[in-house]
Each structure stands twice: as structure tokens, then as C-alpha cells.
Design a protein around this motif. Structure first.
Motif, short mmCIF file in Angstrom:
data_model
loop_
_atom_site.label_atom_id
_atom_site.label_comp_id
_atom_site.label_asym_id
_atom_site.label_seq_id
_atom_site.Cartn_x
_atom_site.Cartn_y
_atom_site.Cartn_z
N MET A 256 0.66 -1.19 0.10
CA MET A 256 0.14 -0.05 0.01
C MET A 256 1.03 1.18 -0.08
N LYS A 257 0.70 2.13 -0.79
CA LYS A 257 1.35 3.44 -0.96
C LYS A 257 1.02 4.18 0.37
N ARG A 258 1.99 4.83 0.87
CA ARG A 258 2.21 5.80 1.80
C ARG A 258 1.88 7.28 1.05
N ILE A 259 0.85 7.69 1.37
CA ILE A 259 0.38 9.14 0.63
C ILE A 259 0.29 10.02 1.49
N ALA A 260 0.95 11.43 1.71
CA ALA A 260 0.68 12.43 2.37
C ALA A 260 0.17 13.56 1.64
N LEU A 261 -0.81 14.21 2.48
CA LEU A 261 -1.33 15.40 2.13
C LEU A 261 -0.57 16.86 2.61
N PHE A 262 -0.08 17.56 1.93
CA PHE A 262 0.48 18.68 2.41
C PHE A 262 -0.43 19.92 1.91
N PRO A 263 -1.29 20.26 3.02
CA PRO A 263 -2.31 21.43 2.54
C PRO A 263 -1.82 22.94 3.21
N GLY A 264 -2.34 23.87 2.51
CA GLY A 264 -2.19 25.18 2.96
C GLY A 264 -2.64 26.14 1.87
N SER A 265 -2.67 27.48 2.28
CA SER A 265 -3.01 28.28 1.36
C SER A 265 -2.07 28.93 0.66
N PHE A 266 -0.51 28.66 0.99
CA PHE A 266 0.56 28.96 0.04
C PHE A 266 0.49 30.33 -0.65
N ASP A 267 0.33 31.17 0.15
CA ASP A 267 0.35 32.45 -0.61
C ASP A 267 1.58 33.50 -0.01
N PRO A 268 2.56 33.29 -0.48
CA PRO A 268 3.00 32.35 -1.50
C PRO A 268 3.75 31.23 -1.04
N PHE A 269 4.17 30.06 -1.83
CA PHE A 269 4.61 28.84 -1.47
C PHE A 269 6.16 29.26 -1.29
N THR A 270 6.86 29.19 -0.16
CA THR A 270 8.22 29.53 0.17
C THR A 270 9.00 28.20 0.08
N LYS A 271 10.36 28.79 0.22
CA LYS A 271 11.47 27.56 0.40
C LYS A 271 11.30 26.77 1.43
N GLY A 272 10.72 27.21 2.75
CA GLY A 272 10.36 26.48 3.65
C GLY A 272 9.30 25.65 3.49
N HIS A 273 8.35 25.64 2.49
CA HIS A 273 7.47 24.74 2.16
C HIS A 273 8.00 23.60 1.26
N GLU A 274 8.71 24.16 0.43
CA GLU A 274 9.45 23.09 -0.58
C GLU A 274 10.51 22.33 0.33
N ASP A 275 11.12 22.82 1.32
CA ASP A 275 11.98 22.05 2.16
C ASP A 275 11.09 20.87 2.95
N ILE A 276 9.77 21.25 3.31
CA ILE A 276 8.88 20.39 3.95
C ILE A 276 8.54 19.39 2.92
N VAL A 277 8.23 19.38 1.79
CA VAL A 277 7.97 18.61 0.75
C VAL A 277 8.92 17.53 0.24
N LEU A 278 10.33 17.92 0.21
CA LEU A 278 11.41 17.42 -0.07
C LEU A 278 11.71 16.59 0.95
N ARG A 279 11.53 16.87 2.25
CA ARG A 279 11.86 15.91 3.43
C ARG A 279 10.61 14.97 3.76
N SER A 280 9.51 15.26 3.25
CA SER A 280 8.18 14.42 3.25
C SER A 280 8.54 13.19 2.17
N LEU A 281 9.12 13.49 1.24
CA LEU A 281 9.35 12.33 0.10
C LEU A 281 10.37 11.52 0.69
N LYS A 282 11.22 11.62 1.74
CA LYS A 282 12.01 10.49 2.45
C LYS A 282 11.05 9.69 3.28
N LEU A 283 9.92 10.15 3.39
CA LEU A 283 8.84 9.28 4.60
C LEU A 283 7.82 8.67 3.88
N PHE A 284 7.32 9.35 2.77
CA PHE A 284 6.17 8.97 2.04
C PHE A 284 6.48 8.64 0.70
N ASP A 285 5.44 7.57 -0.03
CA ASP A 285 5.71 7.20 -1.55
C ASP A 285 5.21 8.60 -2.37
#
Length: 150
Positions: free
Chosen positions: A1-30
């Protein structure tokens, strides 16, 4: 079973901090679904379609990152994507207090949904979307804080 994560937000704007969370999440989730939501408490500064395009371009080399728009309860959106996890970044204790309350409601609405908190990388902790909006509003360069060009 795939491990799917949702990263929700208004992202107004989407920052390097948000990008960092996504990239680090890819180490934990498919797969990570970046979900740009409509926050009823906020008036958007950056056009939502612009953010959709910019975030998609930032992750064009990551087939396991999807970027979507949504206007519904986050817990219900997670069900649509078979996401068992919500990912949230925390910069400080104030973020934790706010996010903890939301995570409890999401768990009530979707019993199978777990919220995973990632502590913001120290060098990115001072970055906030609201500060970036303010700086941009007065014509200053914000490119150092964004993973794309405006």
C-alpha cells in the motif's frame, strides 16, 4: 500500500520553507500531494492559479509530487487521494498550538488520518508567507525566499 501524504495550505506564496517540507516528506512517503486551499479567513495576495503553476514547476522533476487546488475540508480531501497522512511544518510553538488544534478536528473527521509534524529547518524558520507578502507589496525582491521566479 502506498504511503500518501497531503500537504495542505494556502501557500500565499509557497516558500523555500514549504519546499523543504515537501522534499523532506518524500523521504517518509511514497507520494506527496501539495494541496492549495482557500482559507476563508484570508484574502489572497498572489493569484491561486499563479501559485498552482509555480509550485508545479518547482516540482516538475518529482513525479511523486502532485499539486492540486481544493475548496473543501482537508480531512475529506485526504480521503479522495487515499492519503493517510497530513504533513505540517512547524517553525515555533505558536505554530504547534494552532496546528495541534486543527489536527484533532481532522482526526475526528477522518479517523484514519494521522498528522505528521516536521520541524522547519533552522535556516528557513524565519521565512513566513505573510512577511514575504508584505515585503513584495512594497516592491522589494523576495526571490531569495521562493523556489521559483515570480
Amino acid at each position: 500500500m502506498k504511503r500518501i501524504a497531503l500537504f495542505p495550505g494556502s501557500f500565499d506564496p509557497f516558500t523555500k520553507g514549504h519546499e523543504d517540507i515537501v522534499l523532506r516528506s518524500l523521504k517518509l512517503f511514497d507520494e506527496v500531494v501539495v494541496a492549495i486551499g482557500h482559507n476563508t479567513k484570508k484574502q489572497r495576495y498572489f493569484d491561486i492559479d499563479l501559485m498552482l503553476d509555480k509550485i508545479k514547476s518547482a516540482f516538475k522533476d518529482y513525479p511523486n509530487v502532485k499539486v492540486v487546488l481544493y475548496d473543501e475540508l482537508t480531512a475529506k480531501l485526504a480521503e479522495k487521494f487515499d492519503a493517510s497522512f497530513l504533513v505540517r511544518g512547524l517553525r515555533n510553538t505558536t505554530d504547534f498550538e494552532y496546528e495541534n488544534s486543527i489536527s484533532q478536528i481532522n482526526k475526528h473527521l477522518n479517523v484514519g488520518l494521522e498528522t505528521v509534524f516536521l520541524i522547519t529547518s533552522p535556516e528557513l524558520a524565519p521565512i513566513s508567507s505573510s512577511i514575504i507578502r508584505e515585503v513584495h507589496k512594497y516592491g522589494e525582491d523576495v526571490s531569495a525566499f521562493l523556489p521559483y521566479d515570480l
